[in-house]
Scaffold this motif. Structure first.
Motif, short mmCIF file in Angstrom:
data_model
loop_
_atom_site.label_atom_id
_atom_site.label_comp_id
_atom_site.label_asym_id
_atom_site.label_seq_id
_atom_site.Cartn_x
_atom_site.Cartn_y
_atom_site.Cartn_z
N UNK A 85 0.83 -1.21 0.00
CA UNK A 85 0.00 0.00 0.00
C UNK A 85 0.86 1.26 0.00
N UNK A 86 1.91 1.25 0.80
CA UNK A 86 2.82 2.40 0.87
C UNK A 86 3.41 2.71 -0.50
N UNK A 87 3.71 1.66 -1.27
CA UNK A 87 4.29 1.85 -2.60
C UNK A 87 3.35 2.63 -3.52
N UNK A 88 2.05 2.63 -3.22
CA UNK A 88 1.08 3.35 -4.04
C UNK A 88 0.79 4.75 -3.53
N UNK A 212 -5.85 0.24 -2.16
CA UNK A 212 -5.95 -1.22 -2.14
C UNK A 212 -6.00 -1.78 -3.56
N UNK A 213 -6.82 -1.15 -4.42
CA UNK A 213 -6.94 -1.63 -5.79
C UNK A 213 -5.61 -1.55 -6.52
N UNK A 214 -4.92 -0.43 -6.38
CA UNK A 214 -3.63 -0.26 -7.06
C UNK A 214 -2.59 -1.24 -6.53
N UNK A 215 -2.72 -1.65 -5.27
CA UNK A 215 -1.77 -2.59 -4.67
C UNK A 215 -2.14 -4.05 -4.96
N UNK A 263 -10.90 -1.25 -12.57
CA UNK A 263 -9.88 -1.36 -13.62
C UNK A 263 -8.46 -1.31 -13.08
N UNK A 264 -8.23 -0.54 -12.02
CA UNK A 264 -6.90 -0.46 -11.41
C UNK A 264 -6.55 -1.80 -10.76
N UNK A 265 -7.52 -2.42 -10.12
CA UNK A 265 -7.31 -3.73 -9.50
C UNK A 265 -6.99 -4.78 -10.55
N UNK A 266 -7.77 -4.79 -11.64
CA UNK A 266 -7.52 -5.78 -12.70
C UNK A 266 -6.15 -5.57 -13.34
N UNK A 267 -5.77 -4.30 -13.48
CA UNK A 267 -4.45 -4.01 -14.04
C UNK A 267 -3.34 -4.50 -13.11
N UNK A 268 -3.53 -4.27 -11.81
CA UNK A 268 -2.51 -4.68 -10.83
C UNK A 268 -2.36 -6.19 -10.76
N UNK A 269 -3.46 -6.91 -10.89
CA UNK A 269 -3.41 -8.37 -10.74
C UNK A 269 -3.08 -9.09 -12.05
N UNK A 270 -3.02 -8.35 -13.13
CA UNK A 270 -2.68 -8.98 -14.42
C UNK A 270 -1.21 -8.90 -14.77
N UNK A 271 -0.44 -8.24 -13.89
CA UNK A 271 1.00 -8.08 -14.16
C UNK A 271 1.74 -9.40 -13.98
#
Length: 271
Positions: A85-88, A212-215, A263-271
């Motif tokens: 989370x801190x990274x975001x 949370x989503x971005x992380x 969309x941010x969550x899906x992007x984060x988990x697709x990496x």
């Protein structure tokens, strides 16, 4: 035009003197862009330093009492989730990348967590154990608390308290009766402080959701988290007299915002 009563005039002048309208964070996908009023003589650095001292004293006391938790599975969970989370955080304010973040887990039955000014995170085992939090739900809690720090809600509250104190002193100097001062302070508390505090809670919910989503943590976990919190908080005061939104208000706001961050969550988990 009717002239305002003296307490109202005093309060308005006190709250305006030395105040600056700022926005501590970018709006993000959730669009939190409210201007905040801060006293210029109460800087971010001062508040961060004051809180850091208190935080370190609390951690030292916890260590001495043998309740500072290290090396356990939950301690590792809290550290890992917090670091993601801190990274975001720089998405909302770039200077957060240079904050001296610290994360601690305290062995206590208290169901609580907080992140103070400057990124000092403290989580209590009671919150994790009694609510049986998943990683996604724990991320929702910590993200919410980090959001308070990013938005400098503590500094904002101190600025308001300073304004009330200044208003009281000015009112006394100008001969306002004690009854008038009490009414003025009560008006500030219920018409300004508490509504803004509820607003601050909503801001922390929304920014925490995006963090949370971005992380890579499921934003929908915020809903199950607050469902658990609502069940654990039976008998809470009505919304008007509370600094926290009612559960129904909070859940409604979260449901409305989740589609913005998915969309941010899906992007984060697709990496």
């Amino acid at each position: 035009m009717k002239r305002p009563s003296l307490p109202t005039t005093v309060l308005a002048c006190a709250l305006a003197a030395g105040c600056q309208a700022v926005n501590t964070t970018s709006g993000g996908a959730v669009g939190v862009d409210r201007k905040q009023y801060m006293f210029s003589m109460l800087s971010t650095e001062q508040v961060n330093q004051m809180y850091a001292q208190s935080y370190h004293e609390a951690i030292s006391q916890a260590a001495s009492a043998g309740v500072l938790v290290k090396g356990t599975a939950d301690a590792r969970r809290v550290q890992t989730i917090s670091q993601r989370l801190i990274a975001q955080a720089p998405v909302f304010r770039p200077d957060a990348a240079q904050w001296p973040w610290e994360v601690s887990l305290i062995d206590s039955q208290e169901m609580n967590a907080n992140c103070g000014p400057g990124g000092k995170i403290m989580v209590y085992t009671g919150l994790i154990e009694q609510l049986k939090l998943t990683d996604d739900e724990l991320a929702a809690v910590i993200g919410h608390e980090i959001a308070h720090a990013l938005r400098e809600h503590s500094r904002e509250a101190l600025s308001k308290a300073y304004g009330v104190e200044l208003a009281t002193q000015l009112g006394a100097a100008l001969g306002v009766g004690q009854g008038g001062l009490q009414m003025a302070n009560l008006g500030v508390e219920y018409l300004m402080t508490l509504p803004n505090s509820r607003g601050n809670e909503n801001e922390a919910d929304l920014i925490g959701l995006e963090l949370s989503a971005r992380a890579g943590y499921d934003p929908n976990a915020a809903l199950t988290l607050w469902e658990k919190m609502a069940r654990a908080a039976n008998g809470a005061p009505p919304e008007f007299m509370s600094t926290h939104p009612s559960s129904s208000t909070r859940m409604s706001n979260l449901r409305e915002t989740i589609p913005k961050v998915m969309p941010l969550y899906r992007q984060a988990t697709s990496r």
